[in-house]
Write a protein that holds these residues in place. Sequence first.
Motif, PDB file in Angstrom:
ATOM      1  N   LEU A 117       3.049 -11.007 -13.059  1.00  0.00           N
ATOM      2  CA  LEU A 117       2.352 -11.546 -11.887  1.00  0.00           C
ATOM      3  C   LEU A 117       3.167 -11.316 -10.617  1.00  0.00           C
ATOM      4  N   LEU A 118       4.475 -11.560 -10.717  1.00  0.00           N
ATOM      5  CA  LEU A 118       5.341 -11.382  -9.553  1.00  0.00           C
ATOM      6  C   LEU A 118       5.353  -9.924  -9.107  1.00  0.00           C
ATOM      7  N   GLY A 119       5.489  -9.007 -10.077  1.00  0.00           N
ATOM      8  CA  GLY A 119       5.514  -7.591  -9.739  1.00  0.00           C
ATOM      9  C   GLY A 119       4.219  -7.128  -9.087  1.00  0.00           C
ATOM     10  N   GLN A 120       3.083  -7.672  -9.563  1.00  0.00           N
ATOM     11  CA  GLN A 120       1.788  -7.259  -9.039  1.00  0.00           C
ATOM     12  C   GLN A 120       1.483  -7.874  -7.672  1.00  0.00           C
ATOM     13  N   MET A 121       1.994  -9.073  -7.410  1.00  0.00           N
ATOM     14  CA  MET A 121       1.537  -9.839  -6.249  1.00  0.00           C
ATOM     15  C   MET A 121       2.551 -10.012  -5.133  1.00  0.00           C
ATOM     16  N   VAL A 122       3.847  -9.768  -5.412  1.00  0.00           N
ATOM     17  CA  VAL A 122       4.871 -10.124  -4.439  1.00  0.00           C
ATOM     18  C   VAL A 122       4.705  -9.370  -3.119  1.00  0.00           C
ATOM     19  N   ASP A 123       4.243  -8.131  -3.184  1.00  0.00           N
ATOM     20  CA  ASP A 123       4.086  -7.370  -1.944  1.00  0.00           C
ATOM     21  C   ASP A 123       2.989  -7.952  -1.052  1.00  0.00           C
ATOM     22  N   ASN A 124       2.044  -8.663  -1.664  1.00  0.00           N
ATOM     23  CA  ASN A 124       0.920  -9.210  -0.907  1.00  0.00           C
ATOM     24  C   ASN A 124       1.106 -10.663  -0.503  1.00  0.00           C
ATOM     25  N   VAL A 125       1.699 -11.474  -1.388  1.00  0.00           N
ATOM     26  CA  VAL A 125       1.788 -12.918  -1.119  1.00  0.00           C
ATOM     27  C   VAL A 125       3.209 -13.395  -0.865  1.00  0.00           C
ATOM     28  N   GLY A 126       4.208 -12.549  -1.123  1.00  0.00           N
ATOM     29  CA  GLY A 126       5.593 -12.974  -0.962  1.00  0.00           C
ATOM     30  C   GLY A 126       6.078 -13.802  -2.136  1.00  0.00           C
ATOM     31  N   TYR A 127       7.297 -14.301  -2.026  1.00  0.00           N
ATOM     32  CA  TYR A 127       7.920 -15.051  -3.117  1.00  0.00           C
ATOM     33  C   TYR A 127       7.600 -16.550  -3.092  1.00  0.00           C
ATOM     34  N   GLU A 128       7.194 -17.082  -1.938  1.00  0.00           N
ATOM     35  CA  GLU A 128       7.067 -18.537  -1.787  1.00  0.00           C
ATOM     36  C   GLU A 128       6.160 -19.193  -2.826  1.00  0.00           C
ATOM     37  N   PRO A 129       4.958 -18.645  -3.113  1.00  0.00           N
ATOM     38  CA  PRO A 129       4.116 -19.305  -4.113  1.00  0.00           C
ATOM     39  C   PRO A 129       4.757 -19.367  -5.493  1.00  0.00           C
ATOM     40  N   PHE A 130       5.562 -18.374  -5.829  1.00  0.00           N
ATOM     41  CA  PHE A 130       6.207 -18.347  -7.137  1.00  0.00           C
ATOM     42  C   PHE A 130       7.307 -19.398  -7.237  1.00  0.00           C
ATOM     43  N   PHE A 131       8.053 -19.612  -6.147  1.00  0.00           N
ATOM     44  CA  PHE A 131       9.054 -20.676  -6.166  1.00  0.00           C
ATOM     45  C   PHE A 131       8.389 -22.042  -6.302  1.00  0.00           C
ATOM     46  N   ILE A 132       7.264 -22.247  -5.637  1.00  0.00           N
ATOM     47  CA  ILE A 132       6.543 -23.518  -5.758  1.00  0.00           C
ATOM     48  C   ILE A 132       6.081 -23.730  -7.196  1.00  0.00           C
ATOM     49  N   LEU A 133       5.570 -22.679  -7.812  1.00  0.00           N
ATOM     50  CA  LEU A 133       5.122 -22.768  -9.202  1.00  0.00           C
ATOM     51  C   LEU A 133       6.276 -23.148 -10.122  1.00  0.00           C
ATOM     52  N   LEU A 134       7.434 -22.512  -9.932  1.00  0.00           N
ATOM     53  CA  LEU A 134       8.600 -22.828 -10.756  1.00  0.00           C
ATOM     54  C   LEU A 134       9.036 -24.279 -10.589  1.00  0.00           C
ATOM     55  N   GLY A 135       8.795 -24.846  -9.413  1.00  0.00           N
ATOM     56  CA  GLY A 135       9.200 -26.223  -9.157  1.00  0.00           C
ATOM     57  C   GLY A 135       8.387 -27.262  -9.895  1.00  0.00           C
ATOM     58  N   ILE A 136       7.166 -26.902 -10.330  1.00  0.00           N
ATOM     59  CA  ILE A 136       6.303 -27.910 -10.955  1.00  0.00           C
ATOM     60  C   ILE A 136       6.049 -27.678 -12.445  1.00  0.00           C
ATOM     61  N   LEU A 137       6.296 -26.475 -12.949  1.00  0.00           N
ATOM     62  CA  LEU A 137       5.956 -26.177 -14.343  1.00  0.00           C
ATOM     63  C   LEU A 137       6.692 -27.073 -15.333  1.00  0.00           C
ATOM     64  N   ASP A 138       7.952 -27.388 -15.050  1.00  0.00           N
ATOM     65  CA  ASP A 138       8.727 -28.180 -16.012  1.00  0.00           C
ATOM     66  C   ASP A 138       8.252 -29.626 -16.091  1.00  0.00           C
ATOM     67  N   LEU A 139       7.619 -30.134 -15.056  1.00  0.00           N
ATOM     68  CA  LEU A 139       7.038 -31.476 -15.147  1.00  0.00           C
ATOM     69  C   LEU A 139       5.922 -31.492 -16.195  1.00  0.00           C
ATOM     70  N   ILE A 140       5.141 -30.415 -16.243  1.00  0.00           N
ATOM     71  CA  ILE A 140       4.111 -30.292 -17.282  1.00  0.00           C
ATOM     72  C   ILE A 140       4.776 -30.176 -18.654  1.00  0.00           C
ATOM     73  N   GLY A 141       5.884 -29.404 -18.702  1.00  0.00           N
ATOM     74  CA  GLY A 141       6.619 -29.267 -19.953  1.00  0.00           C
ATOM     75  C   GLY A 141       7.132 -30.594 -20.469  1.00  0.00           C
ATOM     76  N   ALA A 142       7.598 -31.464 -19.573  1.00  0.00           N
ATOM     77  CA  ALA A 142       8.090 -32.786 -19.989  1.00  0.00           C
ATOM     78  C   ALA A 142       6.969 -33.603 -20.617  1.00  0.00           C
ATOM     79  N   VAL A 143       5.774 -33.543 -20.025  1.00  0.00           N
ATOM     80  CA  VAL A 143       4.631 -34.265 -20.594  1.00  0.00           C
ATOM     81  C   VAL A 143       4.325 -33.756 -22.002  1.00  0.00           C
ATOM     82  N   LEU A 144       4.354 -32.449 -22.196  1.00  0.00           N
ATOM     83  CA  LEU A 144       4.092 -31.877 -23.514  1.00  0.00           C
ATOM     84  C   LEU A 144       5.163 -32.273 -24.523  1.00  0.00           C
ATOM     85  N   LEU A 145       6.424 -32.310 -24.091  1.00  0.00           N
ATOM     86  CA  LEU A 145       7.512 -32.686 -24.988  1.00  0.00           C
ATOM     87  C   LEU A 145       7.346 -34.115 -25.486  1.00  0.00           C
TER      88      LEU A 145
END
Length: 414
Positions: A378-406
């Motif tokens: 996804l990063l390779g396909q989209m970074v030229d168009n959307v930049g890195y910021e959305p991916f950093f935001i995604l990384l910031g919240i994914l582990d909260l979902i992981g904690a719920v699953l754990l």
Amino acid sequence: MIRTIGRFRWTIISLFVGAMVINYLARSVLGVAAPVILTEQAISNVEYGWITGAFQLGVMLQPAAGYFLDSVGLRVGFTICVAIWSLVTMAHALVNGWFGFAALRALLGLAEGSAQPAGQKLVAEWFPSKERGAAGGIYNIGASFGAVFAPPLVAWAVMMHSWRLAFVIAGGIGLVWALLWYLHYDSPSRHRRLGSAERDYILSGQEARLAARKERPSILALARRRDLWGIALPRMLADPVWGMLSFWMPLYLARVRGFDLAQIAMFAWLPFLAADLGCMFGPAVVAFLQRRNVDLIDARRWAFTLGAAMMTGMAFVGLATNPYAAIALLCLGGFAHQTLSVTVITMASDLFAKNEVATAAGMAGMAGNLGVLIFSLLLGQMVDNVGYEPFFILLGILDLIGAVLLWTLVRKPA
């Protein structure tokens, strides 16, 4: 008369740390050298996404590596795996073009995918339950140190010769280590340097329910266990952070923050140093909670949740106007990731029998690397168009979902 308990088990885990250093050094060289290689080879971001994705496809075969190690044993099996990944690493010096890199990365991932299953099998066999967290944290320090050493190695290799020299050195070190492992390692039941008092101490501190079973591990049977999904899904959500730090951070620093190779060598290792501290912080949190009578599984879940809360700082990396503030947030991300990652990785040895733990760890690792694969593509396909910021935001919240699953999927053993 009081029998003295030896500490040879810590010598064994220290030897394995060397494998983890070499493993992550070998896989990190490409990410650090990427700004130079992509320019020299005219490789696009999309093609680089496929190169990193090929590595993840190879690593996703961890269940096969784990099954191989459970069947053959660590002495012979892991020697073969380290020798293969070392030769493949050296072969990077001979390749040109993105497709050649992708093919080698797939082979490298297949061989290097053995490291985490091997580490969990080692911890399960050599340590009582109360020491498994610390042992897992110690050997995972090797992963961070390997990534720490990669930036200065690549910078030195480029100055002395070229980026190709860095791959040759990393692979050569691995071949030497494989020989040392074969000569010095054996299982606890057969190792001549392990004293009887320490062997009894290890066995007395291990859960009877996790003793090796006569039947071989069944991948299908493990896949039906709720506990496996309870550690695999959080890893799938957590591991993309490590993929970002290892494969994409040098490109981000070069192309967005304007760092040259010398600056990358100066700063790109700092998040991995912070990750080393996280390797020990997670087990320390677990030990702290256990001293207050919190159950082992619950203590690990709380440590993971704490790491997930700290990981939210990653969401602000792209928003930081100061590049050094961005580096600081990446360091927080490395610390938080290893806090939770070491915790959930170690849970394989808490939940599965000795002769199935490597297979189970490999299956959870496959899920983790699937997460990195999807993220990288996804990063390779989209970074030229959307930049890195959305991916950093995604990384910031994914582990909260992981904690719920754990908390939801993993059940405490009866």
